[in-house]
Design an enzyme around this catalytic site. Structure first.
Site, PDB file in Angstrom:
ATOM      1  N   ILE A  25      42.905  32.180  46.268  1.00 53.57           N
ATOM      2  CA  ILE A  25      44.221  31.740  46.479  1.00 53.57           C
ATOM      3  C   ILE A  25      45.142  32.512  47.218  1.00 53.57           C
ATOM      4  O   ILE A  25      46.048  32.244  48.003  1.00 53.57           O
ATOM      5  CB  ILE A  25      44.639  31.475  45.390  1.00 53.57           C
ATOM      6  CG1 ILE A  25      43.796  30.048  44.714  1.00 53.57           C
ATOM      7  CG2 ILE A  25      46.271  30.881  45.383  1.00 53.57           C
ATOM      8  CD1 ILE A  25      44.309  29.627  43.260  1.00 53.57           C
ATOM      9  N   SER A 147      51.098  32.309  38.528  1.00 50.00           N
ATOM     10  CA  SER A 147      50.861  32.251  36.923  1.00 50.00           C
ATOM     11  C   SER A 147      49.690  31.438  36.567  1.00 50.00           C
ATOM     12  O   SER A 147      48.586  31.245  37.298  1.00 50.00           O
ATOM     13  CB  SER A 147      51.996  31.520  36.398  1.00 50.00           C
ATOM     14  OG  SER A 147      52.432  31.370  35.019  1.00 50.00           O
ATOM     15  N   LYS A 165      49.895  35.557  31.215  1.00 52.58           N
ATOM     16  CA  LYS A 165      50.547  34.399  32.045  1.00 52.58           C
ATOM     17  C   LYS A 165      52.136  34.042  31.494  1.00 52.58           C
ATOM     18  O   LYS A 165      52.769  33.889  32.145  1.00 52.58           O
ATOM     19  CB  LYS A 165      49.905  33.188  32.186  1.00 52.58           C
ATOM     20  CG  LYS A 165      48.638  33.585  33.037  1.00 52.58           C
ATOM     21  CD  LYS A 165      48.645  34.048  34.381  1.00 52.58           C
ATOM     22  CE  LYS A 165      47.131  34.023  35.046  1.00 52.58           C
ATOM     23  NZ  LYS A 165      47.361  34.745  36.343  1.00 52.58           N
ATOM     24  N   ILE A 194      41.514  24.642  40.847  1.00 51.16           N
ATOM     25  CA  ILE A 194      41.185  24.913  42.479  1.00 51.16           C
ATOM     26  C   ILE A 194      39.741  25.156  42.559  1.00 51.16           C
ATOM     27  O   ILE A 194      39.133  26.219  42.300  1.00 51.16           O
ATOM     28  CB  ILE A 194      42.155  25.828  42.959  1.00 51.16           C
ATOM     29  CG1 ILE A 194      43.416  25.634  42.493  1.00 51.16           C
ATOM     30  CG2 ILE A 194      42.031  25.874  44.472  1.00 51.16           C
ATOM     31  CD1 ILE A 194      44.093  24.331  42.917  1.00 51.16           C
TER      32      ILE A 194
END
Ligand code: COA
Length: 277
Positions: A25, A147, A165, A194
């Site tokens: 990501i 996060s 987190k 994802i």
């Protein structure tokens, strides 16, 4: 493609610095910024990943700076941030994205294992934000923390990650409060399920895709581009009054809680041990 929506010059002359930027990501965020004219500095633990990331970022149009630096090493992060500023100009968008994770029942996480994830995720994010402060003050730039839903929904077998987190989101809010006076914004992005990420590989199991789709109101896995587009938006002038926000990019998944994940991973862990719940 992000350039179908945004002016491909909107981030021209801006410099991003992304921890863990060589893959996943974080690299997707770098590429989205590059497509909008930004230049990108990345750091990470392995030169091979950074080299591969550099090639992709250059192909997306960026000038690239890369340095091997483990976010747990504050001095290495400081050196990388300083060298990035020298190479590309002052940083205006700092992405604290480096993360580590494994799935384990709380009783099986050693103190060192717990500390390792908190060190990477939370202390690593602080190291990067702290190291970028002077450059961000100069540019009136912004911070973006990557996060996780574990920050506000308890996920079983993620005690260490949830703690880290939640700490990241609190740090983000604190910095938004303290550094707003310097024109610095701070926000968090919360990726949902994802596809194609190392995180999904680690948090998956055999039926991962079906499970996550079932848990997600939009009924599909997210793409890295889905997350990267929102990150890039936060760097543009359209977001100049957004600070202190925690933005879920998860198809609504956080609304459905963690039950299916907990059950599926629990079954997988029990099966590995030859037990039943
Ligand atoms: N279950 C329980 N404990 C585990 C574990 C697991 N699956 N994986 C690692 N640990 C523990 C180790 O046992 C060790 O503790 P110990 O010495 O008391 O036994 C501790 O965590 C550190 O492990 P180590 O492998 O030495 O750390 P590392 O710095 O090399 O790796 C990790 C860090 C563990 C976070 C590793 O998973 C990693 O490198 N991840 C990076 C990529 C990633 O996770 N991406 C996804 C982000 S969502």
């Amino acid at each position: 493609m992000i350039t179908d929506t945004f002016n491909p010059e909107v981030l021209r002359s801006q410099v991003a610095f992304i921890t863990g930027g060589g893959s996943g990501i974080n690299l997707a965020i770098g590429k989205a910024l590059a497509r909008l004219g930004g230049n990108v500095g990345i750091c990470g633990r392995t030169a091979e990943r950074l080299d591969a990331g550099r090639k992709e970022l250059e192909a997306a149009g960026a000038k690239v700076f890369a340095a091997v630096a483990d976010v747990r090493d504050d001095l290495a992060v400081q050196a990388a941030v300083a060298a990035c500023g020298e190479a590309l100009g002052p940083i205006s968008f700092a992405v604290c994205g480096a993360a580590g994770n494994f799935v384990a029942p709380a009783e099986a996480i050693s103190p060192k294992g717990f500390r390792t994830v908190v060190d990477i995720d939370l202390l690593g994010a602080f190291h990067a934000a702290h190291a970028c402060f002077e450059q961000l003050r100069q540019t009136r730039g912004s911070l973006l923390f990557v996060s996780g839903g574990q920050s506000y929904v308890p996920f079983a077998y993620q005690a260490h990650v949830g703690a880290a987190k939640a700490g990241i989101d609190n740090l983000m809010a604190n910095l938004a409060l303290e550094w707003g006076r310097y024109g610095i914004r701070a926000n968090s992005i919360v990726p949902g399920p994802i596809e194609g990420t190392e995180g999904m590989n680690r948090l998956g199991g055999d039926n991962a895709e079906a499970i996550w789709k079932a848990m997600t109101p939009l009924g599909r896995m997210g793409t890295m581009e889905d997350v990267a587009n929102v990150a890039a938006f936060l760097a543009t002038p359209l977001a100049y009054y957004i600070s202190g926000a925690r933005i879920a990019v998860d198809g609504g998944q956080n609304l459905t809680g963690s039950h299916v994940f907990n059950r599926a991973i629990g079954d997988a862990l029990d099966a590995a041990k030859g037990e039943t719940a």
